[in-house]
Scaffold this motif. Structure first.
Motif, PDB file in Angstrom:
ATOM      1  N   PRO A 125     -23.687  26.647  34.088  1.00  0.00           N
ATOM      2  CA  PRO A 125     -23.003  26.806  33.170  1.00  0.00           C
ATOM      3  C   PRO A 125     -22.100  25.419  33.604  1.00  0.00           C
ATOM      4  N   LEU A 126     -22.383  24.640  32.763  1.00  0.00           N
ATOM      5  CA  LEU A 126     -21.538  22.812  32.929  1.00  0.00           C
ATOM      6  C   LEU A 126     -20.548  23.243  33.846  1.00  0.00           C
ATOM      7  N   ASN A 127     -19.116  23.986  33.725  1.00  0.00           N
ATOM      8  CA  ASN A 127     -17.849  23.918  34.291  1.00  0.00           C
ATOM      9  C   ASN A 127     -18.437  23.951  36.200  1.00  0.00           C
ATOM     10  N   THR A 128     -19.118  24.559  36.386  1.00  0.00           N
ATOM     11  CA  THR A 128     -19.782  24.822  37.863  1.00  0.00           C
ATOM     12  C   THR A 128     -20.194  23.357  38.022  1.00  0.00           C
ATOM     13  N   LEU A 129     -21.051  22.806  36.977  1.00  0.00           N
ATOM     14  CA  LEU A 129     -21.677  21.975  37.925  1.00  0.00           C
ATOM     15  C   LEU A 129     -20.206  20.915  37.783  1.00  0.00           C
ATOM     16  N   ARG A 130     -19.433  21.109  36.856  1.00  0.00           N
ATOM     17  CA  ARG A 130     -18.335  19.760  37.025  1.00  0.00           C
ATOM     18  C   ARG A 130     -17.557  20.247  38.610  1.00  0.00           C
ATOM     19  N   VAL A 131     -17.314  21.494  38.879  1.00  0.00           N
ATOM     20  CA  VAL A 131     -16.495  21.970  40.259  1.00  0.00           C
ATOM     21  C   VAL A 131     -17.012  21.315  41.309  1.00  0.00           C
ATOM     22  N   PHE A 132     -18.340  21.053  41.151  1.00  0.00           N
ATOM     23  CA  PHE A 132     -19.330  21.288  42.268  1.00  0.00           C
ATOM     24  C   PHE A 132     -18.938  19.501  42.567  1.00  0.00           C
ATOM     25  N   GLY A 143     -24.173  10.730  38.731  1.00  0.00           N
ATOM     26  CA  GLY A 143     -24.898   9.316  37.515  1.00  0.00           C
ATOM     27  C   GLY A 143     -24.278  10.362  36.199  1.00  0.00           C
ATOM     28  N   LEU A 144     -24.273  11.466  36.049  1.00  0.00           N
ATOM     29  CA  LEU A 144     -23.649  12.528  34.734  1.00  0.00           C
ATOM     30  C   LEU A 144     -22.876  12.845  34.346  1.00  0.00           C
ATOM     31  N   PHE A 145     -21.797  12.299  35.441  1.00  0.00           N
ATOM     32  CA  PHE A 145     -20.555  12.604  34.894  1.00  0.00           C
ATOM     33  C   PHE A 145     -19.733  10.978  34.455  1.00  0.00           C
ATOM     34  N   GLU A 146     -19.980  10.225  34.921  1.00  0.00           N
ATOM     35  CA  GLU A 146     -19.733   8.554  35.169  1.00  0.00           C
ATOM     36  C   GLU A 146     -20.509   8.348  34.220  1.00  0.00           C
ATOM     37  N   GLN A 147     -21.325   8.570  33.599  1.00  0.00           N
ATOM     38  CA  GLN A 147     -22.033   7.702  32.547  1.00  0.00           C
ATOM     39  C   GLN A 147     -20.892   9.176  30.499  1.00  0.00           C
ATOM     40  N   THR A 157     -18.223   9.892  30.986  1.00  0.00           N
ATOM     41  CA  THR A 157     -16.605   9.575  31.194  1.00  0.00           C
ATOM     42  C   THR A 157     -16.545   8.686  30.562  1.00  0.00           C
ATOM     43  N   ALA A 158     -18.031   7.506  30.501  1.00  0.00           N
ATOM     44  CA  ALA A 158     -17.750   6.288  30.040  1.00  0.00           C
ATOM     45  C   ALA A 158     -18.395   5.769  28.936  1.00  0.00           C
ATOM     46  N   GLY A 159     -18.664   7.182  28.238  1.00  0.00           N
ATOM     47  CA  GLY A 159     -19.268   7.176  26.700  1.00  0.00           C
ATOM     48  C   GLY A 159     -17.846   7.785  26.533  1.00  0.00           C
ATOM     49  N   LEU A 160     -17.321   9.042  26.419  1.00  0.00           N
ATOM     50  CA  LEU A 160     -16.367   9.437  25.899  1.00  0.00           C
ATOM     51  C   LEU A 160     -15.104   8.333  26.001  1.00  0.00           C
TER      52      LEU A 160
END
Length: 310
Positions: free
Chosen positions: A5-12, A73-77, A79-82
């Protein structure tokens, strides 16, 4: 492979950045237990230990460090895209919320010059004061004096300091610019305003003189007290920025000069002005115009304490 689940990756990702579940919980506005559960779910889904737990502290394992390189890298990209998606078109009007007095007496007379200098940036003005609901009102930036509390998440750019001093109709008392302060209001009432009830006291303290004893009417808005002063109804405390045009046109005079009152004008926005080309050029223009107006209004500007002492 089935993705967790994406939320688990976000929390991690938050927990790995902070190396602490508690700080991750604060960032995500959840409980410490919720962070721990999400990390445990991710570890179970991957079949790997991502954190080593020792003495109430957590440390990334080798697997955790490898995964963090991916999620960072995933969440930085993401965030920048949004952020790029949320950016308004460059040719969209810049919606500005501005306090009514400064809008009427200073900003609007100067907007034609701004439009001529930067025809590609159209400014739509919304007159209001105090807190701003940027999303609900469709506002991009807000010009305010920093005399109230705003959302700490907002971005704040300082425009200029506030300088104030007594102003009156020229010839009301027939005195020169640097006359003793007491004679400025000796024959006229000291006008007040409900929106700046402490204006006289603040200026008197800054100038080192006693405030007037003869209080005149308190008008509902600051600009009404300035209009009353220009009409010869008394002496009002004026903002150097707001009265600079009236001083030039000899509709008002400032016999005691101006002093810093401790406040300032700021430009508030939900995102950095540097991220919005329209807001960035408007901020630069505001600062230049404000500096020029203050210099013109107060000849330097001068400190009221020095002017009064002379």
């Amino acid at each position: 492979m089935k993705l967790p689940p994406l939320n688990t990756l976000r929390v991690f990702d938050a927990a790995a950045r902070h190396q602490a579940f508690g700080k991750a919980a604060e960032e995500l506005h959840v409980t410490h237990g919720a962070v721990s559960r999400q990390v445990r779910l991710l570890e179970e889904a991957l079949g790997l230990a991502l954190f080593e737990r020792r003495n109430r502290a957590v440390f990334l394992t080798d697997a955790g460090r490898q995964l963090f390189e991916v999620t960072r890298g995933l969440f930085e990209q993401l965030t920048a895209g949004l952020a790029k998606l949320r950016q308004p078109p460059v040719d969209a009007p810049l919606v500005l919320s501005c306090e009514p007095t400064i809008a009427m007496m200073w900003l609007i007379p100067r907007l034609p010059d701004f439009q001529r200098a930067l025809p590609g940036v159209q400014v739509h003005l919304y007159a209001a004061g105090g807190p701003v609901d940027f999303a609900a009102q469709g506002v991009d930036v807000a010009l305010r004096r920093n005399d109230f509390d705003w959302d700490p998440a907002l971005h704040v750019e300082r425009v200029c300091e506030e300088w104030t001093g007594p102003v009156r109709r020229p010839g009301l008392a027939g005195a020169a610019r640097a006359e003793p302060a007491e004679s400025v209001w000796a024959g006229a009432p000291a006008l007040g305003s409900a929106t700046r009830p402490q204006a006289w006291r603040q200026w008197s303290r800054a100038a080192g003189v006693k405030p007037p004893r003869r209080a005149g009417p308190a008008y509902e808005h600051f600009y009404l007290s300035l209009q009353a002063a220009a009409a010869g109804l008394g002496v009002a405390i004026g903002s150097a920025l707001m009265v600079c045009d009236a001083l030039r046109d000899r509709r008002l005079e400032a016999p005691c000069g101006f002093a810093r009152d401790g406040s300032a004008y700021v430009l508030l926005s939900p995102r950095p002005c540097a991220d919005d080309p329209r807001a960035g050029v408007f901020l630069e223009w505001l600062r230049r115009e404000a500096a020029a107006s203050l210099q013109e209004a107060a000849a330097g500007p001068v400190d009221a304490a020095q002017s009064v002492a002379s």
